[in-house]
Write a protein that holds these residues in place. Sequence first.
Motif, PDB file in Angstrom:
ATOM      1  N   UNK A 225      -3.862  -7.121  -4.231  1.00 44.74           N
ATOM      2  CA  UNK A 225      -4.902  -6.843  -5.011  1.00 44.74           C
ATOM      3  C   UNK A 225      -4.547  -5.115  -4.660  1.00 44.74           C
ATOM      4  N   UNK A 226      -3.899  -4.919  -4.289  1.00 47.88           N
ATOM      5  CA  UNK A 226      -3.041  -2.897  -4.242  1.00 47.88           C
ATOM      6  C   UNK A 226      -2.245  -2.852  -5.323  1.00 47.88           C
ATOM      7  N   UNK A 227      -1.983  -3.674  -5.768  1.00 50.06           N
ATOM      8  CA  UNK A 227      -0.708  -3.679  -6.614  1.00 50.06           C
ATOM      9  C   UNK A 227      -0.688  -2.203  -7.570  1.00 50.06           C
ATOM     10  N   UNK A 228       0.070  -1.748  -7.556  1.00 47.60           N
ATOM     11  CA  UNK A 228       0.286  -0.483  -8.740  1.00 47.60           C
ATOM     12  C   UNK A 228       0.933  -1.235  -9.993  1.00 47.60           C
ATOM     13  N   UNK A 229       0.439  -0.821 -10.921  1.00 46.46           N
ATOM     14  CA  UNK A 229       0.588  -1.516 -12.298  1.00 46.46           C
ATOM     15  C   UNK A 229       1.884  -1.159 -12.857  1.00 46.46           C
TER      16      UNK A 229
ATOM     17  N   UNK B  94       7.522 -11.641  -8.178  1.00 54.43           N
ATOM     18  CA  UNK B  94       8.373 -10.630  -9.134  1.00 54.43           C
ATOM     19  C   UNK B  94       8.378 -10.937 -10.809  1.00 54.43           C
ATOM     20  N   UNK B  95       7.799 -12.152 -11.223  1.00 56.51           N
ATOM     21  CA  UNK B  95       7.216 -12.100 -12.766  1.00 56.51           C
ATOM     22  C   UNK B  95       5.959 -10.997 -12.862  1.00 56.51           C
ATOM     23  N   UNK B  96       4.818 -10.944 -12.162  1.00 55.70           N
ATOM     24  CA  UNK B  96       3.708 -10.685 -12.243  1.00 55.70           C
ATOM     25  C   UNK B  96       4.198  -8.819 -12.608  1.00 55.70           C
ATOM     26  N   UNK B  97       5.341  -8.226 -11.713  1.00 60.60           N
ATOM     27  CA  UNK B  97       5.710  -6.874 -11.918  1.00 60.60           C
ATOM     28  C   UNK B  97       7.255  -6.941 -12.609  1.00 60.60           C
ATOM     29  N   UNK B  98       6.974  -7.717 -13.389  1.00 55.17           N
ATOM     30  CA  UNK B  98       8.164  -7.754 -13.819  1.00 55.17           C
ATOM     31  C   UNK B  98       9.615  -7.222 -13.593  1.00 55.17           C
ATOM     32  N   UNK B  99       9.538  -7.548 -12.395  1.00 52.86           N
ATOM     33  CA  UNK B  99      10.724  -7.664 -11.680  1.00 52.86           C
ATOM     34  C   UNK B  99      12.118  -8.539 -11.079  1.00 52.86           C
ATOM     35  N   UNK B 100      12.803  -8.819  -9.871  1.00 52.27           N
ATOM     36  CA  UNK B 100      13.896 -10.329  -9.800  1.00 52.27           C
ATOM     37  C   UNK B 100      13.166 -10.333  -8.686  1.00 52.27           C
ATOM     38  N   UNK B 101      14.188 -12.184  -8.684  1.00 52.55           N
ATOM     39  CA  UNK B 101      13.806 -12.301  -7.818  1.00 52.55           C
ATOM     40  C   UNK B 101      15.046 -13.614  -6.978  1.00 52.55           C
ATOM     41  N   UNK B 102      14.927 -12.747  -5.928  1.00 51.10           N
ATOM     42  CA  UNK B 102      17.109 -13.436  -4.980  1.00 51.10           C
ATOM     43  C   UNK B 102      16.799 -13.948  -4.140  1.00 51.10           C
ATOM     44  N   UNK B 103      17.260 -15.436  -3.850  1.00 50.76           N
ATOM     45  CA  UNK B 103      17.432 -15.626  -2.426  1.00 50.76           C
ATOM     46  C   UNK B 103      18.511 -15.734  -2.505  1.00 50.76           C
ATOM     47  N   UNK B 104      19.157 -14.744  -1.659  1.00 47.00           N
ATOM     48  CA  UNK B 104      20.793 -14.860  -1.261  1.00 47.00           C
ATOM     49  C   UNK B 104      21.592 -16.193  -0.583  1.00 47.00           C
TER      50      UNK B 104
ATOM     51  N   UNK C  60       0.464  -1.402   0.036  1.00 44.19           N
ATOM     52  CA  UNK C  60      -0.335  -0.282  -0.109  1.00 44.19           C
ATOM     53  C   UNK C  60       1.103   0.917   0.032  1.00 44.19           C
ATOM     54  N   UNK C  61       1.967   1.544   0.399  1.00 40.93           N
ATOM     55  CA  UNK C  61       3.032   2.165   0.241  1.00 40.93           C
ATOM     56  C   UNK C  61       3.135   2.877  -1.206  1.00 40.93           C
ATOM     57  N   UNK C  62       3.242   1.869  -1.767  1.00 42.60           N
ATOM     58  CA  UNK C  62       3.694   1.958  -2.989  1.00 42.60           C
ATOM     59  C   UNK C  62       2.557   3.277  -3.887  1.00 42.60           C
ATOM     60  N   UNK C  63       1.436   2.310  -3.158  1.00 38.60           N
ATOM     61  CA  UNK C  63       0.137   3.016  -4.134  1.00 38.60           C
ATOM     62  C   UNK C  63      -0.070   4.627  -3.059  1.00 38.60           C
ATOM     63  N   UNK C  64       0.290   4.750  -2.373  1.00 36.76           N
ATOM     64  CA  UNK C  64       0.363   6.253  -1.501  1.00 36.76           C
ATOM     65  C   UNK C  64       1.048   7.471  -1.981  1.00 36.76           C
ATOM     66  N   UNK C  65       2.213   6.298  -2.105  1.00 41.34           N
ATOM     67  CA  UNK C  65       3.595   7.795  -2.923  1.00 41.34           C
ATOM     68  C   UNK C  65       3.743   8.560  -3.773  1.00 41.34           C
ATOM     69  N   UNK C  66       3.420   9.769  -3.571  1.00 35.74           N
ATOM     70  CA  UNK C  66       3.926  10.402  -5.072  1.00 35.74           C
ATOM     71  C   UNK C  66       4.889  11.514  -5.196  1.00 35.74           C
ATOM     72  N   UNK C  67       5.132  11.916  -6.554  1.00 30.17           N
ATOM     73  CA  UNK C  67       5.204  10.019  -7.456  1.00 30.17           C
ATOM     74  C   UNK C  67       5.433   8.994  -7.044  1.00 30.17           C
TER      75      UNK C  67
END
Length: 363
Positions: free
Chosen positions: A319-323, A348-358, A273-280
């Motif tokens: 449900x609160x993901x920002x596209x 990570x795949x849905x948002x086109x990010x990366x996934x790391x288990x270090x 929800x932080x992603x949704x609240x930040x502007x820009x």
Amino acid sequence: MKRRPLTTVSLSFIDAILCGFGAIVLLFLILSHNSIAQRREATEALQQEVEALEQQVLSGRSEAARLDAGLEQAGERRQRLLAQSKALSENIAGRRYDLARLETDKIAREAHVNRLKADLKSRDEELKRLEGGAMQRAPEGERLRAFPGEGDRQYLTGLKVGGKRILILLDASASMLGERIVDVVRLRNLPAPEQRRALKWRRALSTVDWIATQIPTGSRFQIYTFGERAGPVVRGAPAGWLDAGDPAALNGAVEATKKIIPRGGTSLYHALDVIKQLEPKPDNVFLITDGLPTIDRERGARYTVPGEQRLRFFDDALAVLVKGVPINVILLPMEGDPMAAAAYWRLAQITRGSFLSPSEDWP
């Protein structure tokens, strides 16, 4: 004058009366003497009984005094035993604390030795990879913050710290204290300085520090922690984004994370929800966590949450993901959460990010 004639009958009657009276007096004296003797004997017997009772009373008083003295001594002994018990309890608590601290130090030393062994084993291989195809690193003069380590971690992990607005979300729940549940339970009952020195929590802080060193100087950034709620690590700072080109802002945010004590449950909903609240909106997000959420928007009545319920909490948070905002997930290890890796890989795949288990020696 003529004398009266003497009659024998009259004399005999008087004698009989006097004899009877004398017999009665004699009988009375005999009976009275016996009664006095009996009363004297009874009185003496009663006197002896009274004396015996008085002796018993004196003996009873002496025994009562002895018992009172024994009771007082028993009370004093009880107080001494209570004081000794309290001192022993405090001593045992101190020994347990010392034992827990020694165990924590032992675990940290063993982990440090293992990291050194892994570094020694992989140094040559990493050097060859870096020489063969490492991406060109930014000149050291352009970096506002240095991170001590070996190799180019961006190249090795595939993480690219770029963008105009970079958001770092750090999980600050109690599970970040250890990789095993028993370690989490033990460490959360230790003093705050011991919790801040927990090995897993230091790895999470080192990850934040490493990401901060890679932020381009022309970008803006923000660091939030999340648990049962989410908030910026720099309290009282202006709302919105911080300037990565300002050394005071960058270093202050990183140093603020080192004052945090992990506690409570994990709500992924409040983190996203932080992603949704930040502007820009941010254009690059780094999510540092160790497992599926344990609460939804609010803490429930249950202290233990089954894996299926945690997975539902995860799906509800999506449900609160920002596209259009990529989320790079750095998943630290946690015992008893086998579905976490698959779920965060999917995020990570849905948002086109990366996934790391270090590995243990990262970063």
